[in-house]
Design an enzyme around this catalytic site. Sequence first.
Site, PDB file in Angstrom:
ATOM      1  N   THR A  99      58.254  80.572  41.907  1.00 26.82           N
ATOM      2  CA  THR A  99      56.897  80.728  42.428  1.00 26.82           C
ATOM      3  C   THR A  99      55.985  79.723  41.741  1.00 26.82           C
ATOM      4  O   THR A  99      55.806  79.766  40.516  1.00 26.82           O
ATOM      5  CB  THR A  99      56.361  82.159  42.173  1.00 26.82           C
ATOM      6  OG1 THR A  99      57.336  83.096  42.622  1.00 26.82           O
ATOM      7  CG2 THR A  99      55.052  82.371  42.915  1.00 26.82           C
ATOM      8  N   LYS A 174      54.227  84.242  49.551  1.00 25.20           N
ATOM      9  CA  LYS A 174      54.645  84.853  48.283  1.00 25.20           C
ATOM     10  C   LYS A 174      53.419  85.330  47.486  1.00 25.20           C
ATOM     11  O   LYS A 174      53.417  86.417  46.909  1.00 25.20           O
ATOM     12  CB  LYS A 174      55.458  83.828  47.475  1.00 25.20           C
ATOM     13  CG  LYS A 174      55.744  84.199  46.047  1.00 25.20           C
ATOM     14  CD  LYS A 174      56.676  85.365  45.906  1.00 25.20           C
ATOM     15  CE  LYS A 174      56.823  85.755  44.442  1.00 25.20           C
ATOM     16  NZ  LYS A 174      57.537  86.997  44.258  1.00 25.20           N
TER      17      LYS A 174
HETATM   18  P1  NAP Z   1      62.782  83.776  33.436  1.00 29.27           P
HETATM   19  O1  NAP Z   1      63.773  84.855  33.234  1.00 29.27           O
HETATM   20  O2  NAP Z   1      61.653  83.632  32.473  1.00 29.27           O
HETATM   21  O3  NAP Z   1      63.606  82.389  33.541  1.00 29.27           O
HETATM   22  C1  NAP Z   1      62.929  81.175  33.604  1.00 29.27           C
HETATM   23  C2  NAP Z   1      63.915  80.031  33.798  1.00 29.27           C
HETATM   24  O4  NAP Z   1      63.164  78.808  33.793  1.00 29.27           O
HETATM   25  C3  NAP Z   1      64.975  79.916  32.708  1.00 29.27           C
HETATM   26  O5  NAP Z   1      66.166  79.419  33.263  1.00 29.27           O
HETATM   27  C4  NAP Z   1      64.338  78.897  31.773  1.00 29.27           C
HETATM   28  O6  NAP Z   1      65.290  78.214  30.980  1.00 29.27           O
HETATM   29  C5  NAP Z   1      63.721  77.948  32.779  1.00 29.27           C
HETATM   30  N1  NAP Z   1      62.651  77.147  32.189  1.00 29.27           N
HETATM   31  C6  NAP Z   1      61.451  77.571  31.738  1.00 29.27           C
HETATM   32  N2  NAP Z   1      60.735  76.546  31.254  1.00 29.27           N
HETATM   33  C7  NAP Z   1      61.508  75.440  31.398  1.00 29.27           C
HETATM   34  C8  NAP Z   1      61.330  74.072  31.076  1.00 29.27           C
HETATM   35  N3  NAP Z   1      60.190  73.614  30.518  1.00 29.27           N
HETATM   36  N4  NAP Z   1      62.346  73.214  31.360  1.00 29.27           N
HETATM   37  C9  NAP Z   1      63.485  73.650  31.946  1.00 29.27           C
HETATM   38  N5  NAP Z   1      63.721  74.941  32.270  1.00 29.27           N
HETATM   39  C10 NAP Z   1      62.733  75.819  31.996  1.00 29.27           C
HETATM   40  O7  NAP Z   1      62.084  83.878  34.874  1.00 29.27           O
HETATM   41  P2  NAP Z   1      62.505  84.703  36.167  1.00 29.27           P
HETATM   42  O8  NAP Z   1      62.012  86.087  36.046  1.00 29.27           O
HETATM   43  O9  NAP Z   1      63.924  84.434  36.486  1.00 29.27           O
HETATM   44  O10 NAP Z   1      61.561  83.974  37.254  1.00 29.27           O
HETATM   45  C11 NAP Z   1      61.820  82.669  37.732  1.00 29.27           C
HETATM   46  C12 NAP Z   1      60.790  82.353  38.821  1.00 29.27           C
HETATM   47  O11 NAP Z   1      60.904  83.329  39.874  1.00 29.27           O
HETATM   48  C13 NAP Z   1      59.338  82.419  38.359  1.00 29.27           C
HETATM   49  O12 NAP Z   1      58.610  81.458  39.062  1.00 29.27           O
HETATM   50  C14 NAP Z   1      58.893  83.836  38.770  1.00 29.27           C
HETATM   51  O13 NAP Z   1      57.498  83.925  38.981  1.00 29.27           O
HETATM   52  C15 NAP Z   1      59.670  84.005  40.052  1.00 29.27           C
HETATM   53  N6  NAP Z   1      60.008  85.398  40.415  1.00 29.27           N
HETATM   54  C16 NAP Z   1      60.379  86.307  39.448  1.00 29.27           C
HETATM   55  C17 NAP Z   1      60.693  87.602  39.835  1.00 29.27           C
HETATM   56  C18 NAP Z   1      61.086  88.648  38.825  1.00 29.27           C
HETATM   57  O14 NAP Z   1      60.978  89.849  39.164  1.00 29.27           O
HETATM   58  N7  NAP Z   1      61.545  88.319  37.638  1.00 29.27           N
HETATM   59  C19 NAP Z   1      60.665  87.970  41.186  1.00 29.27           C
HETATM   60  C20 NAP Z   1      60.329  87.006  42.137  1.00 29.27           C
HETATM   61  C21 NAP Z   1      59.996  85.716  41.739  1.00 29.27           C
HETATM   62  P3  NAP Z   1      65.720  78.784  29.527  1.00 29.27           P
HETATM   63  O15 NAP Z   1      66.854  79.740  29.788  1.00 29.27           O
HETATM   64  O16 NAP Z   1      66.092  77.588  28.778  1.00 29.27           O
HETATM   65  O17 NAP Z   1      64.499  79.475  28.959  1.00 29.27           O
END
Ligand code: NAP
Length: 297
Positions: A99, A174
């Site tokens: 997102t 979204k």
């Molecule tokens: P998350 O668990 O915090 O994972 C974030 C991912 O992004 C990890 O793979 C992290 O790598 C990577 N990342 C962060 N900063 C980075 C950087 N500077 N360079 C390279 N990689 C980087 O997040 P998530 O919950 O999976 O969410 C991911 C996306 O989906 C977000 O945009 C969120 O808003 C959206 N979303 C989330 C949900 C939910 O319920 N969780 C639902 C719908 C949409 P590392 O492993 O190295 O930290």
Amino acid sequence: MSAAPRIGFIGLGIMGRAMALNLVKAGYRVAVYNRTRLHTMEFADLGCQVAATPRALAKLADTVITMVSDPAAMDAVLEGPEGALSALSGGNTLINMSTVSPDYTAALAKKCFTAGVDFLDCPVSGSKPLAEKGQLVLLAAGKKATVEKLDPVLKAMGRAVIYAGAPPAGTALKLCVNLIVGQMTAALAEAAALAGALKLDPELVFTALAANPALDCAYFRAKKENILKKDFTPAFPLQHMLKDARFILAEAAKNGLELPVTAAVEKLMEKSYNSGYGGQDLSVILRSLTECPPVKI
Ligand code: NAP
């Protein structure tokens, strides 16, 4: 589709890990990249190729999927000499499922068009449990033919694909959906805080909601344990919802629209974030309502 796509998956966080695992389970050839390489280990054990850089990953794939935190993370994996875009060209597809803001998505769509890369703006609705079950709702924008061609890939991760139009319509949709998620979470937290203040067992709130067919809602049920047990293990980290609330408010302001309820929820989330709860589940906002001194909005 003539041949099954070779998928390169970038971002194995809470959502990306579950989504990429579902692609592997569906039989796709999946290569992965994650900034923290340790998180790729289970994929290596499953026989997936692990790339050292996003560029190396893009060379292994014809369809690259990004599922990272925010625009800064997107830039980190897409841009520069080791970014995935440097290795994508005509015939390749980029699907962003993270997102981000509509402006970011529009700029990325333009960049992809210039490079001849087919682009899908495809954020997802649904949190960790639905990602694990392959039951996400995919909000797709891009060429309709591309969405149709990739339908089996998308359906390996989700139960429904909602076609929204041209980018950034997926991102815009979204944000509309997440406006509701933010407010529903705040409503639950406030109701639980009020119940406590009125010497009621907060569980009664959930019991009353579940007994009413008009208010019985899977989202409320999903957040029940978080609220009642004060267990804020992240499914949807607060910091990501705060990012989304800021995108929502910025888009509203640009269009001369005031969203006072979302503005109040954003302040509450900011307070929780500043208390160090950014990595915890969004429902942690309950703490900011019940801890002393209470949050002033
Ligand atoms: P998350 O668990 O915090 O994972 C974030 C991912 O992004 C990890 O793979 C992290 O790598 C990577 N990342 C962060 N900063 C980075 C950087 N500077 N360079 C390279 N990689 C980087 O997040 P998530 O919950 O999976 O969410 C991911 C996306 O989906 C977000 O945009 C969120 O808003 C959206 N979303 C989330 C949900 C939910 O319920 N969780 C639902 C719908 C949409 P590392 O492993 O190295 O930290």
